[in-house]
Design a protein around this motif. Sequence first.
Motif, PDB file in Angstrom:
ATOM      1  N   ASP A 171       0.836  -1.194   0.000  1.00  0.00           N
ATOM      2  CA  ASP A 171       0.000   0.000   0.000  1.00  0.00           C
ATOM      3  C   ASP A 171       0.877   1.252   0.000  1.00  0.00           C
ATOM      4  O   ASP A 171       1.625   1.488   0.951  1.00  0.00           O
ATOM      5  CB  ASP A 171      -0.902  -0.013   1.238  1.00  0.00           C
ATOM      6  CG  ASP A 171      -1.962   1.069   1.182  1.00  0.00           C
ATOM      7  OD1 ASP A 171      -1.597   2.240   1.026  1.00  0.00           O
ATOM      8  OD2 ASP A 171      -3.153   0.730   1.304  1.00  0.00           O
ATOM      9  N   LEU A 173       0.236   4.417   0.516  1.00  0.00           N
ATOM     10  CA  LEU A 173      -0.015   5.375   1.590  1.00  0.00           C
ATOM     11  C   LEU A 173       0.524   4.867   2.922  1.00  0.00           C
ATOM     12  O   LEU A 173       1.135   5.619   3.692  1.00  0.00           O
ATOM     13  CB  LEU A 173      -1.512   5.666   1.695  1.00  0.00           C
ATOM     14  CG  LEU A 173      -2.128   6.419   0.508  1.00  0.00           C
ATOM     15  CD1 LEU A 173      -3.628   6.586   0.699  1.00  0.00           C
ATOM     16  CD2 LEU A 173      -1.465   7.777   0.340  1.00  0.00           C
ATOM     17  N   ALA A 195      -2.735  12.400   4.547  1.00  0.00           N
ATOM     18  CA  ALA A 195      -3.181  11.787   3.294  1.00  0.00           C
ATOM     19  C   ALA A 195      -3.905  10.471   3.559  1.00  0.00           C
ATOM     20  O   ALA A 195      -4.933  10.166   2.937  1.00  0.00           O
ATOM     21  CB  ALA A 195      -1.982  11.562   2.376  1.00  0.00           C
ATOM     22  N   ARG A 198      -7.309  11.233   5.122  1.00  0.00           N
ATOM     23  CA  ARG A 198      -8.211  11.791   4.118  1.00  0.00           C
ATOM     24  C   ARG A 198      -8.723  10.700   3.183  1.00  0.00           C
ATOM     25  O   ARG A 198      -9.880  10.711   2.766  1.00  0.00           O
ATOM     26  CB  ARG A 198      -7.481  12.884   3.337  1.00  0.00           C
ATOM     27  CG  ARG A 198      -8.375  13.670   2.386  1.00  0.00           C
ATOM     28  CD  ARG A 198      -7.693  14.937   1.888  1.00  0.00           C
ATOM     29  NE  ARG A 198      -6.369  14.685   1.353  1.00  0.00           N
ATOM     30  CZ  ARG A 198      -5.236  15.105   1.910  1.00  0.00           C
ATOM     31  NH1 ARG A 198      -5.275  15.804   3.031  1.00  0.00           N
ATOM     32  NH2 ARG A 198      -4.057  14.831   1.367  1.00  0.00           N
ATOM     33  N   ASP A 199      -7.883   9.734   2.884  1.00  0.00           N
ATOM     34  CA  ASP A 199      -8.259   8.682   1.942  1.00  0.00           C
ATOM     35  C   ASP A 199      -9.049   7.555   2.604  1.00  0.00           C
ATOM     36  O   ASP A 199      -9.979   7.010   2.017  1.00  0.00           O
ATOM     37  CB  ASP A 199      -6.995   8.098   1.304  1.00  0.00           C
ATOM     38  CG  ASP A 199      -7.311   7.064   0.244  1.00  0.00           C
ATOM     39  OD1 ASP A 199      -7.836   7.462  -0.814  1.00  0.00           O
ATOM     40  OD2 ASP A 199      -7.049   5.863   0.474  1.00  0.00           O
ATOM     41  N   ARG A 200      -8.705   7.203   3.854  1.00  0.00           N
ATOM     42  CA  ARG A 200      -9.293   6.015   4.488  1.00  0.00           C
ATOM     43  C   ARG A 200     -10.204   6.335   5.673  1.00  0.00           C
ATOM     44  O   ARG A 200     -10.998   5.488   6.076  1.00  0.00           O
ATOM     45  CB  ARG A 200      -8.173   5.082   4.993  1.00  0.00           C
ATOM     46  CG  ARG A 200      -7.049   4.854   4.000  1.00  0.00           C
ATOM     47  CD  ARG A 200      -7.393   3.794   2.981  1.00  0.00           C
ATOM     48  NE  ARG A 200      -6.448   3.788   1.867  1.00  0.00           N
ATOM     49  CZ  ARG A 200      -5.281   3.157   1.872  1.00  0.00           C
ATOM     50  NH1 ARG A 200      -4.913   2.482   2.945  1.00  0.00           N
ATOM     51  NH2 ARG A 200      -4.499   3.193   0.814  1.00  0.00           N
ATOM     52  N   THR A 205      -7.737   3.684   8.959  1.00  0.00           N
ATOM     53  CA  THR A 205      -6.304   3.934   9.138  1.00  0.00           C
ATOM     54  C   THR A 205      -5.779   3.216  10.370  1.00  0.00           C
ATOM     55  O   THR A 205      -4.741   2.544  10.334  1.00  0.00           O
ATOM     56  CB  THR A 205      -6.046   5.449   9.265  1.00  0.00           C
ATOM     57  OG1 THR A 205      -6.407   6.085   8.042  1.00  0.00           O
ATOM     58  CG2 THR A 205      -4.588   5.727   9.569  1.00  0.00           C
TER      59      THR A 205
END
Length: 764
Positions: A171, A173, A195, A198-200, A205
């Motif tokens: 992954d 990120l 980041a 914001r993405d997960r 996370t």
Amino acid sequence: MSGADASGNHPRSDARGEAVPAGGAPAQSPQAADTPAEVTPAGGALPQGALAEGAAAAQPLLRTAARELAEIGVAIQEASVHATAALTDGAVLGALPYAPAEGYRAQRALLRAVTDRRGLGYAVAGGRLGALAARLGGMAGAESLAVLVLATSLRLRITAVALDHPELVDDPLLGRLIGAVGADRDIESVRALRALLRDRGAVRTLSELAPVFGEVLALRALLDENPLNDTAAWLIATGKGYASADPIIGLSNRAVAVLDTGEGGARRLEPTPAEAARLSSKGSLLDFLRNLGALGTTGRVLIQSVAGPDGVVRHVVQAPGMRSGRPDNDSPQDLLGAFSSAVLDSGPYSRALIKAVDDFGIPPGGEIALIGHSAGGAAIMNLAQDPEFCARYTVTHAVAVGSPVDFKKPADPRTWIASVTNQHDIIPTLDGQGAGGCFDLHPGWYVVDYFDPTHLFPICHSIEHYTANLADDLPEARDRIDRQLTPYRGPVTRSQVYLLSDRDPHPEGFPFLTVPTYPAATSRGTLELPVRCQDGSALTAYFAADPGVAATLLEGTGLGPAVQVAGRALVAVHAFWNRRTSLGGYREVHLGIVVHDPWRARPFRVWPDLVRRADRRRSGSFLVDSVVDTDTVSAVAPEIWGCEPSVAPLDVAVTARSARIVAGGPDDRLLTFRGPLGPGIPAGAWDLVGYSHREGATLRSCVETRGRGRAHPAPRARLTVGQAAHPMARHLRELGLDGARPLLCLSAVAHQTLRAAGAPVRTT
């Protein structure tokens, strides 16, 4: 024990015990080829190809190397302490005038050893002066050789975990964040974390980082400039003890845990019929875990007696995890209680468990097995390590599921311990030791440290998920624990649920309901008066009604006239849901006409009188019609209070913002009051004074109330009257209240009440 790696092909074992994939291995991400070469789970420890080749052989080597590096780091730190002590030794400094040249060279060598990067790095340590200098150096970014060695150890631990969890490598990120932390790039770490969030999102996370959560936090704490979290990072990296502080900012864990105070209390409680049906009637690991699921996180525990295969009756204490709600409430299973159970050797949770066990009546020396999940696992381990408890009883087994218990130690070395943890469950890592642990902290324990495709926290932490994993995916682990629990496998002979509290609870209803009682003979037997309601809710809605009809309803009662508002009669609908009373649970709805002092109308003084306490109030509600939902109350009410209620289905639901009152069945509806109550003004719950007329006599009865209430001056709810022939429905229609909105509503979501017998009042 041995298990399999993430591919399911190669058996392996590690220092924590068994690490196996449950229910299949997680699929490898197709993004692996896009991961930047410099971003690896160890901050640059191993190239991508090495992770895929020879994983089974590499993992124990990595963990062994990590452990040896940690030991080397400890030895270097000890050397730094000795060097600092020699450098600051007063006797050595005092001898300098006698041999200045030799003394200068010795001091210069010592100073270079503890400050030069080619020596021990900036390694001033030990003593007050050394500790102060170390903190100042840490704030300036100076690093010691011991810290760098420990950081390398943590990187190796992360790399070892990545062999089971290739998503940490694949992954981009996750790899970016772990790589930035490992390389001590603070700004890049913050950007990578933002980041990822914001993405997960925060939950995903946290779930994906869980296998290396402790290592990542410790690595960051070792390399950052904050001296307050260094001790916590050191403990995580060396496995020397429970992390003494938050590894992010350095807030002391014990300083938080000691806020959880109380001697612990336990009160017997009967489960609901549905819960009782779910409690197992036999003993086994899965049965005990399912019992925890049946109890839920409700502040309760279960103790059962089981007749073993040898006929001996033994006992099982089953402790669920953290109770939801406020972080600190009156339950030891709250967030603060869970924290103190993990950090301290004793807390309100374990002390409450001791009181429950004592109350259960286990004979001295009786054999006990302890089963706990999450905070309950930490609490039962505190019991197992309590010398006094183990002197009174024989703790034979302790099984902790999803719990941070790595640094708990049973008082009796004969106690068999099992720990079951999911590597994506963040809770067991809160003591600083997770899937990357390389220290054999408890050689005699049976440790199952596994992973499955369900990575999302808190799902992977739930007792239901652990139970399903042990039932379906971990048969070898389940069977081994069950073999150890053989003495507890048999029919359950007794079960008792306890409600735990931080402190011994006051008598229920104390002090308001602690009043003298007296017997009253009725057609349904002798009742104890006053009727005491431990838990209930209520709503009173005031309406403006037809004054002529109200006057007609008051004729012959000796009461009247009705209190008026702008020329209209003031009428009230009183609804109660008495959930727990000395008469049992029941609901009631009354239609009342608000009347003055029975002997004298007081048009102006009536308003302040209506809000006085019941024992000082002259005005009240003449109860024209009453409905209850139990035959017992319907039978005794005329004899005690003078009203003659009928029996009908009732629904009374009151919240801080809305209300729903329904009287009658679908085909025989009396009334429906439903809708928002509007803004509420906090106030105490209101007493009720009710007048009734029976057999030519007027009776006055009081409902004294304690609790928090609200006054709603602009309610938007509406009263709808049904077409039933019932007197209440007919009188409401005659009063013109079908479709009416109330002038004012008084609500109490939770209150207690005292209701004595009605007293005769002469009105003539």
